[in-house]
Design a protein around this motif. Structure first.
Motif, PDB file in Angstrom:
ATOM      1  N   THR A   1       0.977  -1.162   0.020  1.00  0.00           N
ATOM      2  CA  THR A   1       0.009  -0.056   0.216  1.00  0.00           C
ATOM      3  C   THR A   1       0.902   1.390   0.103  1.00  0.00           C
ATOM      4  N   TRP A   2       1.732   1.256   0.683  1.00  0.00           N
ATOM      5  CA  TRP A   2       2.634   2.673   1.124  1.00  0.00           C
ATOM      6  C   TRP A   2       3.567   2.764  -0.335  1.00  0.00           C
ATOM      7  N   ARG A   3       4.204   1.505  -0.935  1.00  0.00           N
ATOM      8  CA  ARG A   3       4.777   1.863  -2.076  1.00  0.00           C
ATOM      9  C   ARG A   3       3.856   2.226  -3.342  1.00  0.00           C
ATOM     10  N   ALA A   4       2.520   1.839  -3.427  1.00  0.00           N
ATOM     11  CA  ALA A   4       1.796   2.216  -4.539  1.00  0.00           C
ATOM     12  C   ALA A   4       1.502   3.400  -4.328  1.00  0.00           C
ATOM     13  N   GLN A   5       1.311   4.086  -3.016  1.00  0.00           N
ATOM     14  CA  GLN A   5       1.112   5.507  -2.785  1.00  0.00           C
ATOM     15  C   GLN A   5       1.974   6.388  -3.500  1.00  0.00           C
ATOM     16  N   HIS A   6       3.309   5.635  -3.386  1.00  0.00           N
ATOM     17  CA  HIS A   6       4.531   6.406  -3.627  1.00  0.00           C
ATOM     18  C   HIS A   6       4.910   6.250  -5.353  1.00  0.00           C
ATOM     19  N   GLY A   7       4.057   5.547  -5.908  1.00  0.00           N
ATOM     20  CA  GLY A   7       4.537   5.371  -7.263  1.00  0.00           C
ATOM     21  C   GLY A   7       5.465   4.192  -7.468  1.00  0.00           C
ATOM     22  N   LEU A   8       5.349   3.390  -6.418  1.00  0.00           N
ATOM     23  CA  LEU A   8       6.342   2.025  -6.543  1.00  0.00           C
ATOM     24  C   LEU A   8       5.575   0.744  -7.085  1.00  0.00           C
ATOM     25  N   SER A   9       6.250  -0.213  -7.392  1.00  0.00           N
ATOM     26  CA  SER A   9       5.479  -1.162  -7.543  1.00  0.00           C
ATOM     27  C   SER A   9       6.093  -2.224  -6.339  1.00  0.00           C
ATOM     28  N   GLY A  10       5.092  -3.412  -6.485  1.00  0.00           N
ATOM     29  CA  GLY A  10       5.588  -4.561  -5.360  1.00  0.00           C
ATOM     30  C   GLY A  10       5.155  -4.225  -3.903  1.00  0.00           C
ATOM     31  N   GLY A  11       5.809  -5.009  -3.287  1.00  0.00           N
ATOM     32  CA  GLY A  11       5.474  -4.791  -1.713  1.00  0.00           C
ATOM     33  C   GLY A  11       5.109  -5.932  -1.110  1.00  0.00           C
ATOM     34  N   GLU A  12       4.693  -5.934   0.321  1.00  0.00           N
ATOM     35  CA  GLU A  12       4.474  -6.981   1.022  1.00  0.00           C
ATOM     36  C   GLU A  12       3.005  -6.586   1.313  1.00  0.00           C
ATOM     37  N   ARG A  13       2.156  -7.939   1.587  1.00  0.00           N
ATOM     38  CA  ARG A  13       0.745  -7.745   1.970  1.00  0.00           C
ATOM     39  C   ARG A  13       0.933  -8.516   3.307  1.00  0.00           C
ATOM     40  N   GLY A  14      -0.153  -8.495   4.396  1.00  0.00           N
ATOM     41  CA  GLY A  14      -0.341  -9.009   5.502  1.00  0.00           C
ATOM     42  C   GLY A  14      -1.070  -7.933   6.267  1.00  0.00           C
ATOM     43  N   VAL A  15      -0.783  -8.115   7.652  1.00  0.00           N
ATOM     44  CA  VAL A  15      -1.781  -7.134   8.792  1.00  0.00           C
ATOM     45  C   VAL A  15      -1.286  -5.939   8.833  1.00  0.00           C
ATOM     46  N   ASP A  16       0.041  -5.751   8.566  1.00  0.00           N
ATOM     47  CA  ASP A  16       0.516  -4.342   8.512  1.00  0.00           C
ATOM     48  C   ASP A  16      -0.204  -3.414   7.194  1.00  0.00           C
ATOM     49  N   ALA A  17      -0.133  -4.282   6.264  1.00  0.00           N
ATOM     50  CA  ALA A  17      -0.607  -3.547   4.787  1.00  0.00           C
ATOM     51  C   ALA A  17      -2.220  -3.361   5.135  1.00  0.00           C
ATOM     52  N   GLU A  18      -2.950  -4.284   5.831  1.00  0.00           N
ATOM     53  CA  GLU A  18      -4.228  -3.912   6.000  1.00  0.00           C
ATOM     54  C   GLU A  18      -4.632  -2.814   6.892  1.00  0.00           C
ATOM     55  N   VAL A  19      -3.873  -2.739   8.044  1.00  0.00           N
ATOM     56  CA  VAL A  19      -3.866  -1.530   8.801  1.00  0.00           C
ATOM     57  C   VAL A  19      -3.707  -0.173   7.862  1.00  0.00           C
ATOM     58  N   VAL A  20      -2.691   0.003   7.137  1.00  0.00           N
ATOM     59  CA  VAL A  20      -2.551   0.911   6.214  1.00  0.00           C
ATOM     60  C   VAL A  20      -3.615   1.283   5.194  1.00  0.00           C
ATOM     61  N   ASP A  21      -4.176   0.014   4.818  1.00  0.00           N
ATOM     62  CA  ASP A  21      -5.391   0.083   3.907  1.00  0.00           C
ATOM     63  C   ASP A  21      -6.548   0.986   4.635  1.00  0.00           C
ATOM     64  N   GLU A  22      -6.509   0.533   5.801  1.00  0.00           N
ATOM     65  CA  GLU A  22      -7.862   0.738   6.599  1.00  0.00           C
ATOM     66  C   GLU A  22      -7.648   2.436   7.020  1.00  0.00           C
ATOM     67  N   MET A  23      -6.416   2.601   7.084  1.00  0.00           N
ATOM     68  CA  MET A  23      -6.269   4.136   7.776  1.00  0.00           C
ATOM     69  C   MET A  23      -6.264   4.997   6.483  1.00  0.00           C
ATOM     70  N   THR A  24      -6.111   4.835   5.443  1.00  0.00           N
ATOM     71  CA  THR A  24      -5.930   5.630   4.235  1.00  0.00           C
ATOM     72  C   THR A  24      -7.371   5.672   3.535  1.00  0.00           C
TER      73      THR A  24
END
Length: 211
Positions: free
Chosen positions: A43-66
């Motif tokens: 999620t963070w990488r996509a917001q900054h125009g980057l590809s790839g990155g990890e999914r998981g609990v932390d990514a779900e939290v970032v999805d929710e908060m944004t």
């Protein structure tokens, strides 16, 4: 009325930035450790125009908060560029396409014309205080949330004024030993725990702010 939220990474000893903050080192000595958990997330990488990155609990939290954020408010120190009259060449820390993609209202004592950026972000500079910035952000957000992005002083002002609905802290297992505390001076603050999510390296705690 829009829900007003804020989320910050914080050390075990209560700091959201390390000591010796400067224009060259805005997070202070050791402060970068507070945000390392988010840099590899999809999620963070996509917001900054980057590809790839990890999914998981932390990514779900970032999805929710944004999700559903319709406008942001931040302080001048978070936007950067130093104190005093504006250097008009300063467009923030995020390059020509900031990750917000919504209106961002910057609290400042120095007037400046709105600054439209690529990707949908427009920085608007508010000189008449936290209530005015929030009112403008709510109007811009419509049915979306208003996120108080930081820094610590700005979040403290909204907490002290009773204007924040939820506060989410990402508790990072580091001890900074000094720097900028989040909750200094908020002796009457009352919080109610709403959710706890344990990530692989940080713990995400969401509080309701009680009036």
């Amino acid at each position: 009325m829009s829900t007003v939220t804020s989320q910050l990474s914080i050390s075990l000893d209560g700091y959201v930035a390390g000591p010796e903050q400067s224009l060259q080192d805005p997070l202070g000595r050791g402060g970068e450790q507070l945000h390392e958990w988010v840099y590899g997330l999809e999620t963070w990488r996509a917001q900054h125009g980057l590809s790839g990155g990890e999914r998981g609990v932390d990514a779900e939290v970032v999805d929710e908060m944004t999700r559903d954020v319709g406008a942001y408010v931040m302080g001048r120190r978070m936007f950067g560029g130093g104190d005093g009259p504006w250097d008009e060449t300063w467009h923030g820390w995020w390059g020509e396409e900031p990750p917000f993609r919504t209106p961002v209202f910057v609290l400042t004592h120095q007037p400046r014309e709105p600054l439209p950026m690529a990707g949908g972000t427009t920085f608007r500079f508010v000189t008449d205080g936290v209530h005015s910035a929030l009112e403008q952000a709510r109007e811009a957000a419509g049915d979306g949330k208003v996120a108080i992005a930081g820094g610590a002083s700005t979040v403290r002002q909204y907490l002290a004024a009773g204007l924040l609905d939820t506060l989410q802290l990402h508790i990072v297992p580091v001890v900074l030993g000094g720097g900028e505390r989040l909750l200094t001076g908020l002796d009457d603050l009352r919080l109610e725990q709403a959710a706890v999510v344990a990530g692989p390296t940080v713990t995400h705690v969401t509080y309701r702010v009680l009036r």
